[in-house]
Design a protein around this motif. Structure first.
Motif, PDB file in Angstrom:
ATOM      1  N   LEU A  89     -72.984  85.113  -4.851  1.00  0.00           N
ATOM      2  CA  LEU A  89     -74.318  85.721  -4.884  1.00  0.00           C
ATOM      3  C   LEU A  89     -74.505  86.551  -6.148  1.00  0.00           C
ATOM      4  N   PRO A  90     -75.747  86.762  -6.577  1.00  0.00           N
ATOM      5  CA  PRO A  90     -75.984  87.742  -7.640  1.00  0.00           C
ATOM      6  C   PRO A  90     -75.486  89.109  -7.144  1.00  0.00           C
ATOM      7  N   VAL A  91     -75.012  89.955  -8.069  1.00  0.00           N
ATOM      8  CA  VAL A  91     -74.407  91.233  -7.697  1.00  0.00           C
ATOM      9  C   VAL A  91     -75.091  92.376  -8.444  1.00  0.00           C
ATOM     10  N   ARG A  92     -75.277  93.499  -7.736  1.00  0.00           N
ATOM     11  CA  ARG A  92     -75.833  94.705  -8.358  1.00  0.00           C
ATOM     12  C   ARG A  92     -75.052  95.912  -7.853  1.00  0.00           C
ATOM     13  N   ARG A  93     -74.640  96.772  -8.787  1.00  0.00           N
ATOM     14  CA  ARG A  93     -73.966  98.016  -8.415  1.00  0.00           C
ATOM     15  C   ARG A  93     -74.967  98.981  -7.801  1.00  0.00           C
ATOM     16  N   ILE A  94     -74.503  99.762  -6.835  1.00  0.00           N
ATOM     17  CA  ILE A  94     -75.353 100.785  -6.223  1.00  0.00           C
ATOM     18  C   ILE A  94     -75.231 102.046  -7.069  1.00  0.00           C
ATOM     19  N   GLY A  95     -76.358 102.474  -7.617  1.00  0.00           N
ATOM     20  CA  GLY A  95     -76.401 103.677  -8.436  1.00  0.00           C
ATOM     21  C   GLY A  95     -76.709 104.915  -7.608  1.00  0.00           C
ATOM     22  N   LEU A  96     -76.579 106.075  -8.213  1.00  0.00           N
ATOM     23  CA  LEU A  96     -76.806 107.345  -7.532  1.00  0.00           C
ATOM     24  C   LEU A  96     -78.207 107.471  -6.949  1.00  0.00           C
ATOM     25  N   ASP A  97     -79.212 106.905  -7.620  1.00  0.00           N
ATOM     26  CA  ASP A  97     -80.601 107.068  -7.203  1.00  0.00           C
ATOM     27  C   ASP A  97     -81.175 105.859  -6.474  1.00  0.00           C
ATOM     28  N   ASP A  98     -80.368 104.834  -6.220  1.00  0.00           N
ATOM     29  CA  ASP A  98     -80.884 103.638  -5.553  1.00  0.00           C
ATOM     30  C   ASP A  98     -81.216 103.943  -4.092  1.00  0.00           C
ATOM     31  N   ALA A  99     -82.400 103.488  -3.679  1.00  0.00           N
ATOM     32  CA  ALA A  99     -82.864 103.688  -2.303  1.00  0.00           C
ATOM     33  C   ALA A  99     -83.694 102.480  -1.895  1.00  0.00           C
ATOM     34  N   TRP A 100     -84.077 102.468  -0.620  1.00  0.00           N
ATOM     35  CA  TRP A 100     -84.906 101.387  -0.080  1.00  0.00           C
ATOM     36  C   TRP A 100     -86.098 102.020   0.602  1.00  0.00           C
ATOM     37  N   CYS A 101     -87.294 101.547   0.293  1.00  0.00           N
ATOM     38  CA  CYS A 101     -88.519 102.129   0.840  1.00  0.00           C
ATOM     39  C   CYS A 101     -88.781 101.620   2.258  1.00  0.00           C
TER      40      CYS A 101
END
Length: 192
Positions: A89-101
């Motif tokens: 799968l495509p991959v993305r690191r979770i950053g300090l400010d990442d959130a979900w609305c």
């Protein structure tokens, strides 16, 4: 024998080939609406489900895991806690400010965003480790309908497979096994 013991026995099956899975399915465990099984090729893995079980008419905050056919979008992962998991799968690191609305009145509803210190939203960087690996699925995305559910993921389970808010959760080892076999074409069928 508890759900964890059953899953351990079931995962001691022959090693799966490294080809991508065409589909996986999730269903409720008889007599326990907030627990279930995930079937992936020859594997059967224990999962936690939403506290309300699997629901056909998913609504924001109802605690239900949505019934339907979905596809994985990407893996989000905590690089500060884990090495990058093997996945197709495509991959993305979770950053300090990442959130979900999760606010149905917000234009960013059911989407990732960068959260400021005083903005509401489900933070993806959690202290409890449940979001150390998150498979984002395409629930309520095309089109996004306000109030039909947000932040439905496949992620790490609580100890004892406690209920989720509507996600599907697996023990970390099982989630890593699953990640190694999923790609963007894998179909996820959640059924009661």
């Amino acid at each position: 024998m508890g759900i964890g013991d059953q899953a351990k026995n079931l995962t001691k099956q022959p090693t799966m080939k490294r080809t991508a899975l065409r589909s996986i399915s999730v269903s409720t465990r008889p007599g326990r609406k907030s627990q279930g099984w995930l079937f992936a090729g020859p594997l059967t893995l224990a999962v936690a489900l939403g506290r309300s079980g699997i629901k056909a008419d998913k609504r924001e905050g109802d605690g239900g895991t949505p019934r339907g056919r979905f596809r994985p979008v990407r893996l989000w992962w905590r690089a500060d806690r884990l090495p990058r998991p093997r996945t197709l799968l495509p991959v993305r690191r979770i950053g300090l400010d990442d959130a979900w609305c999760e606010d149905p009145h917000d234009r960013r509803y059911n989407q990732a965003f960068r959260r400021s210190a005083n903005e509401p939203g489900d933070r993806l960087r959690r202290a409890d480790g449940l979001y150390d690996m998150i498979i984002e699925i395409d629930h309520n995305t095309r089109p996004r309908v306000a109030g039909r559910g947000s932040a439905v993921f496949i992620h790490v389970a609580r100890p004892g497979f406690g209920p989720t808010a509507g996600c599907v959760a697996l023990r970390p080892r099982d989630l890593k096994i699953l990640l190694g076999r999923m790609n963007s074409k894998t179909r996820i069928l959640i059924q009661s």
